[in-house]
Structure formats: structure tokens, C-alpha cells
Design an enzyme around this catalytic site. Structure first.
Site, PDB file in Angstrom:
ATOM      1  N   ASP A 125      -4.091   0.429   7.951  1.00  0.00           N
ATOM      2  CA  ASP A 125      -4.275  -0.753   7.370  1.00  0.00           C
ATOM      3  C   ASP A 125      -3.959  -1.959   8.686  1.00  0.00           C
ATOM      4  OD1 ASP A 125      -2.796  -2.963   4.969  1.00  0.00           O
ATOM      5  OD2 ASP A 125      -4.772  -2.843   5.573  1.00  0.00           O
TER       6      ASP A 125
ATOM      7  N   ASP B  20       5.401   1.755  17.990  1.00  0.00           N
ATOM      8  CA  ASP B  20       4.216   1.011  18.175  1.00  0.00           C
ATOM      9  C   ASP B  20       3.161   2.220  17.646  1.00  0.00           C
ATOM     10  OD1 ASP B  20       2.638   0.034  21.413  1.00  0.00           O
ATOM     11  OD2 ASP B  20       1.878   0.130  19.539  1.00  0.00           O
TER      12      ASP B  20
ATOM     13  N   CYS C  92      -8.198  -6.915   5.970  1.00  0.00           N
ATOM     14  CA  CYS C  92      -8.479  -7.916   5.096  1.00  0.00           C
ATOM     15  C   CYS C  92      -9.104  -9.195   5.947  1.00  0.00           C
ATOM     16  CB  CYS C  92      -7.128  -8.479   4.460  1.00  0.00           C
ATOM     17  SG  CYS C  92      -5.825  -8.743   5.562  1.00  0.00           S
TER      18      CYS C  92
ATOM     19  N   LYS D 157       0.889  -1.119   0.040  1.00  0.00           N
ATOM     20  CA  LYS D 157       0.077   0.196   0.190  1.00  0.00           C
ATOM     21  C   LYS D 157       0.970   1.232   0.032  1.00  0.00           C
ATOM     22  CE  LYS D 157      -4.045  -1.940   2.002  1.00  0.00           C
ATOM     23  NZ  LYS D 157      -3.818  -3.351   2.650  1.00  0.00           N
TER      24      LYS D 157
END
Lengths: 338, 401
Positions: free
Chosen positions: B272, B254, B327, B204
Site C-alpha cells: 500500500d 526501507d 489512494c 489495513k
């Protein structure tokens, strides 16, 4: 009437074999053998080695044609046969042709069936008469009765080209390895005679797939005419259902969470009915699935038992592979689940 | 004599297992064990999905299931920075850029009109959507210059691996074509500061860089090794000049801490998040989040996802836009997470967010992808044998304050 027709056919025959006009003696000689067997037929004697004496005047082709006509073939059929027989290679082929025809008639098949059958399987012309008879008798021994045996031979004439030993092996396999009963074996032969000529390895694989992977027992296999279908047909339809969640391999106790559709509702139906009733899917989906599956199976076979060393796995050994993109230059390396 | 024997027996009794006697080379490493676990993680995943998605997707589930269990379809993200006849070659093989392969049908309804104008390299869809409260104009733009080629519907041809050009850059990057959608939806514009919060392995980020209009790109992933891999990917595709410190920053922090590090900074943020990666979980036993040892980690995923999205929201500037993507098909990791994060942003940080409707966007690409129908929040690409991309869920938010 007959002689006029005969003469016309003779004329046609002679014109077709124009070259033979040049050397009459050869013409007579090479056609004397069918004459010989023709005689045999007419005389119905078993072993004949009588002198080949050229006939005077009458061309023996008319006899061959006459022979066929006497057997019950129509004019066109007889002509067709003459042509086919004349095209057969080897001196003995023509001799066998008549004995093959005889045997088939003895079996009780009518002329048009015989012709269709021989068209389907011209190899039959070259099977020796005693062998042919032996094979027919063997089929009777396997339980194919009158009516059945004629239907099987008409539907699958190749069965008479299979040696008795091969058939014995196939039957032995079905009885001892697959544990079908005698009656079931007869039913299988009657329904799917091609199974007797099938490669035993393939047959075993198909049986094991259906027995273990699909959990289907012998009775249902016979009822659904499993052996009419190829391994790929079985695998495609079953895998499609399995991956859709509509078919489950039974556990050790033979139980499944869902009710599996019966084998005959999967196999012995047209693809359309299979898609609407069993799979509840579109034809487009199934078509794509078959192609994907064919490729998958081909690659599985190529890989065999080879252990793959996937270098990428080593790198990521302690890491979470959380990303969906496996991406990069080549992304198809991942092993497929069965 | 007796004593010696006794001692040996005692000694043997103390040895519980024979591992210390087995030479290291013959010890079975679990990962390479010859026999599999009774229920490998892929089976556990499938059972889990049958239970949840069977209900969530209903009649759609069998088609999705068979697609997930069959070979996936890839897209070739075209590398604008490469040289050579790559595009022509790919098109000659029969694939097309899905971003251009769109439907130009008008939306139904008298108050709605759609207009598709192809201007140079970018596609622009303008829609008027009527609402209970009156007319609402929501122009929808896509990030420019991103090209992703796919084989047509039903075509199962595979892409060959990309080859390097004369400068050593690869021609395309193979990835799930649906993964490009969140990047398109992000709508990066000239000079924008963009943050990719969970960037690895980098597909991406690479897609975003293809737009060639980003002012400054921050790429982050919590794992150091994955970030290293990401760097390699970027270097294989992007010329060095565009990877300098003035244009790009790669970090391994993080992500949940971003609210404290860089607040109100970015024009665009892509979140994402790590998820149960449904497709991977069904096909690969290695690194599978459904392994029994990772049950705790899996259960805490939604919480982690909310934290990451919240951090991304805080990192965005007022008026900035955030795209959340996963996903997985799971509602717990998709809509619920967005709802929760939006709620917490308002409650704890006084940040008000508007959901940007991406439906016209997905309507545009319905020739290429199958979308889940009537999702109340966000859009989701669902796998189907004829278009075996996804699953991808995405939701776009805009900061009002």
C-alpha cells in the site's frame, strides 16, 4: 332583502356572543367604539371624541357589518372580517382595523385583495393610521409609482409594518455601502420588498459574498433578483458549482480561466433546471451536498475565529502523512477547507 | 563621537534582518503564520488535479471533484476482539456491514454464471469467465471475518468515537471503507505468512488481523515514528496474546530493500504505497506533498512505488499473491507502476506474474462504492457525494514462478 339578511346575521352574531346577552350594558359599551369609528368613517371627520351614548334598540353590530358591506365586501367577507376584528386583542385594535381598511382602500386596492392581504399579515390591524399613511408615502418617495406600490403591498403586506427609520437604514445601506444606484434600489424594493425588513448584517454578508466571492456586479445582482433568495440558497448553489469546477472567483484583474455562468441562470431558475443546465448533476448529489454544506457552515460559525490546537499535527510535524487512513477512534477532527 | 556614530551605522548596515533582535517568542513560525502563501499547497494540488483528472476522467471529474472537496465518509472496521454490544449498537444507528450488503445479480452473458454462497463468516463468489483463449475459471475468495460498517448511501451521519471495552480494547477503527477492499482482495487463508510492506498508520494491518487466520504477520513502515504509532494502534485493538513474537513482527526498514532481505517468503504481500494522497492533499496544507519544497519528492513517487512493488513481488513466494494499492486517481501512480513492475520482474528477476481479475469482486460491492468504469488494469473506487469513499486503486498479481 338587506334587512332580512341583516337580521339573520344579527341573530347569528347574538348567538355567538351568548354571554353578552346576560349583561347588555357591557355588550353595548364594548361595541360602541367600532360604532364610533364607523361613524367617523361615515362622517369622514378627523378627530372625534364625542360622547358615547348607547343607542336604543338597534344593535351596533349590524352597523359594523353594514360598514363592511358598505366598503364593498361581500356578505361572507364581511362576516369573516367581523370575526377577525372581534378576536383582536385590546380596545384600540378594533378601532385601528377600520382605519387600516380605509387606508388600504384609499391606496386603491379592491376588497378581496385587502382581505387576502390582511390574512397574510394580521399585524397590520394594529398599525396606527397616521403611521400607515406615512409609510405608504415613504414608499412613493422611494420611487414606487402607482401600480407598483399596490402590487408590492399586495405581495408583501409586511412592508407596511416596517418603521420608516428601518427602511431608511436599509436604503442607506444599499446606496452607500453597496453602491446601488437610485433606480437599482427602487427595482430591488419593487422586486424583493422583504429586503427592507432583513437583518442588515445578513444583507451585508450576502452582498459581499456575491460581490467578492462570486465576482458579480450590482447590475447583474438586480437583474437576477438576488435579494429574493436567502443566503443559504445562494451559498449552496454557488458552492456546488464551484466545487464541481464550474465557477471560479475572479482574480484581482477580474479574470477567470473559465466562463462563469450568469447569476440568473444559477439563482432564478428551478432546482431541476439549475441541475441540468448549470450544474450537470443529479438531484441526489445536490441533496446530499446541501446537507453536508449546512453542517459545514454551522460548524464554521460555531468555531468562529478560534485557533484549533490539533495534537496529532504536533506528533507528525516532521513526518510525511502519506496514509489515507486518518483512522482510529475519532477521525473527523481535520479542518475543513472553505 | 563621530567615530562612534559611524561605527553604529556600519554595525546596523551589517545586520540584514531583525531576526536576531526579535525575541524568540515573537518570531513568526511559518506553520503558524497569519497570512497564507499566495498559492497554498491545497490550491496547487487542485490545479494539478484539474489538469490531469479533467482529461483522465472526463465527464466524471466534476462529480469526483465536488466529492473530494466535501466531507468524506468513514466506515467502522469492526474489532472482532472486543467485547460488548458494539455491533448491535452500530446496527441500531442504521449502518450495515458492507461486506454482506452485496448484489446477488447474475452476470450478463450465457457463458457466465455467478453464484454467491454465504458460508459461515466468509463470502465466496465463483465465476466462470470466458476469454478469447477459452474458458478460464477464476474463483475469487475474500479474506474472512473482516466486517466494516457504513451508513447507507446518502446518509451523512458521523460515527461517534469508539469506546474501550472492559479489557481496554476499542470496538471499532474508523477508516475509509474503501481501504478495506485491498485487504479483502488479498484473500488471506489459514496459516498464511503475510507481509504488509508500507503499513502505517495501521488500518489495513488491523483489518488483516481481523481475519484471525494469519500464521505470521510482518508489518513494516520506513518511518520509525509512524511505526511507533502503528504499534499503539495495534495494542488498542488486539489482545496481547496475538501480538507476540510468534505471531507478529513490526519493523522500520526501507521497504524497497525487501528483495534482498527476505526473498520468496510470503504467501501474501500487501503493498500500500506512499502516493499523493489526493484527498488529503486537497484539504490539508500541513504535510502536503504539493508544497513547493516537496516537488522533487513528489516527482520521484512513481519510481519509489515501482521499487516497492518490485520488492513486494520478490518477497512473495511462487504461487503467492500481491495486492498493490494507492489512494490516488493518478494513472502514473497506478496502472503505469504495475505495468512497469511486472515488466521489470520478468526482465530482471525472471519472475512471471499473472494479473488476477478483481472485477467480480468489485461488482459485488457496487451497492456501496462507485467504481471507475472500464479500467484496463486493476480497479478503482472513485469518490461520489452519495458514496464519498476513496479514491482507492488496487491491482492483484499472482506469482507464477
Amino acid at each position: 332583502m338587506g334587512t332580512r339578511v341583516g337580521a339573520r346575521q344579527l341573530l347569528r352574531w347574538t348567538i355567538r356572543n351568548a354571554s353578552s346577552v346576560v349583561s347588555p350594558p357591557q355588550f353595548w359599551r364594548c361595541h360602541l367604539q367600532p360604532l364610533c369609528t364607523g361613524c367617523r368613517l361615515l362622517c369622514s371627520s378627523t378627530s372625534l371624541h364625542h360622547e358615547i351614548s348607547p343607542l336604543s334598540g338597534k344593535p351596533n353590530t349590524e352597523l359594523s357589518l353594514r360598514t363592511f358591506l358598505d366598503m364593498g365586501f361581500t356578505d361572507t367577507q364581511a362576516e369573516q372580517l367581523c370575526e377577525t376584528v372581534s378576536k383582536l386583542r385590546g380596545g384600540s385594535a378594533a378601532k385601528h382595523a377600520l382605519s387600516t381598511l380605509t387606508a388600504l382602500f384609499v391606496l386603491g386596492l379592491n376588497p378581496s385583495s385587502v382581505l387576502k392581504l390582511l390574512d397574510k399579515c394580521p399585524e397590520l390591524y394594529s398599525v396606527k393610521e397616521p403611521q400607515l399613511q406615512q409609510r405608504i408615502d415613504n414608499l412613493r418617495k422611494l420611487g414606487l409609482g402607482e401600480g407598483s406600490i399596490q402590487r408590492v403591498v399586495a405581495y408583501y403586506p409586511q412592508i407596511l409594518t416596517v418603521p420608516v427609520k428601518t427602511i431608511k437604514n436599509a436604503v442607506g445601506f444599499l446606496r452607500e455601502k453597496c453602491l446601488f444606484t437610485v433606480q437599482q434600489v427602487t427595482d430591488i424594493i419593487r422586486d424583493s420588498p422583504a429586503v427592507l425588513a432583513e437583518n442588515l448584517g445578513q444583507l451585508e454578508y450576502k452582498f459581499q459574498y456575491v460581490y467578492f466571492r462570486m465576482g458579480v456586479k450590482q447590475g447583474e445582482m438586480v437583474k437576477s433578483r438576488l435579494f429574493r433568495f436567502t443566503l443559504d440558497e445562494v451559498r449552496h448553489r454557488h458552492s456546488f458549482l464551484e466545487r464541481r469546477g464550474l465557477y471560479q472567483t475572479p482574480d484581482k484583474k477580474g479574470q477567470t480561466v473559465i466562463i462563469n455562468p450568469k447569476l440568473d441562470s444559477i439563482l432564478s431558475v428551478d432546482q431541476d433546471i439549475f441541475l441540468t443546465e448549470a450544474a450537470n448533476a443529479s438531484a441526489e448529489e445536490y441533496d446530499i451536498f446541501k446537507r453536508l454544506m449546512a453542517r459545514e457552515l454551522q460548524e464554521q460559525e460555531q468555531q468562529g475565529g478560534r485557533i484549533e490546537a490539533d495534537s496529532d499535527d504536533e506528533e507528525e510535524a516532521e513526518e510525511d502523512d502519506e496514509e489515507e487512513e486518518t483512522g482510529g477512534r475519532s477521525a473527523y477532527r481535520k479542518r475543513r477547507k472553505k | 563621537m563621530m567615530a562612534l556614530l559611524l561605527d553604529t551605522r556600519l554595525l546596523l548596515r551589517k545586520v540584514k534582518d531583525l531576526r536576531c533582535f526579535t525575541p524568540k517568542r515573537n518570531r513568526v513560525k511559518e506553520k503558524w503564520a497569519a497570512t497564507r502563501a499566495k498559492y497554498p499547497p491545497t490550491i496547487l494540488a487542485l490545479q494539478h488535479f484539474d489538469a490531469t483528472y479533467g482529461i483522465q476522467l472526463g465527464q466524471l471529474w466534476p462529480s469526483v471533484r465536488v466529492a473530494l472537496l466535501s466531507e468524506r465518509k468513514y466506515g467502522a472496521l469492526f474489532n472482532n476482539f472486543s467485547h460488548g454490544a458494539v455491533l448491535a449498537d452500530l446496527e441500531a444507528q442504521g449502518c450495515r456491514d458492507f461486506t454482506r450488503d452485496t448484489d446477488t445479480e447474475a452476470q450478463p452473458g450465457p457463458e457466465q454464471e455467478s453464484k454467491v454462497v454465504a458460508e459461515g463468516e466468509s463470502s465466496y463468489v465463483s465465476m466462470k469467465k470466458s476469454d478469447a483463449d477459452g474458458q478460464q475459471l477464476s474463483p475469487l475468495q475474500l479474506s474472512p471475518h473482516i466486517k466494516c460498517l457504513v451508513f447507507p448511501r446518502g446518509d451523512i451521519t458521523r460515527f461517534k468515537p469508539a469506546k474501550p471495552d472492559m479489557l481496554g480494547l476499542l470496538g471499532y477503527y474508523l477508516m475509509d471503507a474503501a481501504s478495506v477492499l485491498p485487504c479483502l482482495a488479498l484473500d488471506v487463508q489459514e496459516g498464511h505468512n503475510v507481509l504488509d510492506l508500507c503499513a502505517a498508520p495501521g488500518g489495513k494491518s488491523l483489518a488483516l488481523l481481523q481475519s484471525q487466520c494469519i500464521g505470521f504477520l510482518c508489518v513494516n513502515d520506513s518511518s520509525v515514528s509512524r511505526t511507533t504509532r502503528l504499534k499503539k494502534v495495534l495494542h488498542s485493538y488486539v489482545p496481547k496474546q496475538l501480538l507476540t513474537d510468534e505471531k507478529l513482527r513490526i519493523t522500520s526498514f526501507d521497504g524497497t530493500k525487501w528483495g534482498e532481505i527476505e526473498r520468496n517468503t510470503f504467501d501474501r504481500v500487501l503493498v500500500d504505497v506512499p502516493c499523493t494522497t489526493d484527498r488529503h492533499s486537497l484539504m490539508e496544507d500541513d504535510n502536503n506533498i504539493f508544497s513547493r519544497s516537496r516537488t522533487g519528492e513528489r516527482r520521484k513517487l512513481p519510481q519509489l512505488q515501482v521499487e516497492l512493488l518490485l520488492a513486494g513481488i520478490q518477497a512473495a513466494c511462487p504461487g503467492g499473491e500481491i495486492v498493490y494499492s494507492t489512494c490516488t486517481l493518478s494513472q502514473n501512480q497506478n496502472m503505469s507502476v504495475v505495468e512497469q513492475a511486472v515488466h521489470l520482474a520478468r526482465e530482471n528477476h525472471n519472475i512471471h506474474l499473472q494479473v488476477v481479475d478483481v472485477r467480480p469482486f468489485t461488482h459485488m460491492f457496487r451497492k456501496t462504492f462507485h467504481f471507475a468504469p472500464d479500467l484496463p488494469l486493476g480497479e478503482m473506487v472513485i469518490p461520489h457525494l452519495a458514496a464519498n469513499f476513496g479514491p482507492i486503486y488496487m491491482c492483484k498479481l499472482r506469482r507464477l514462478t
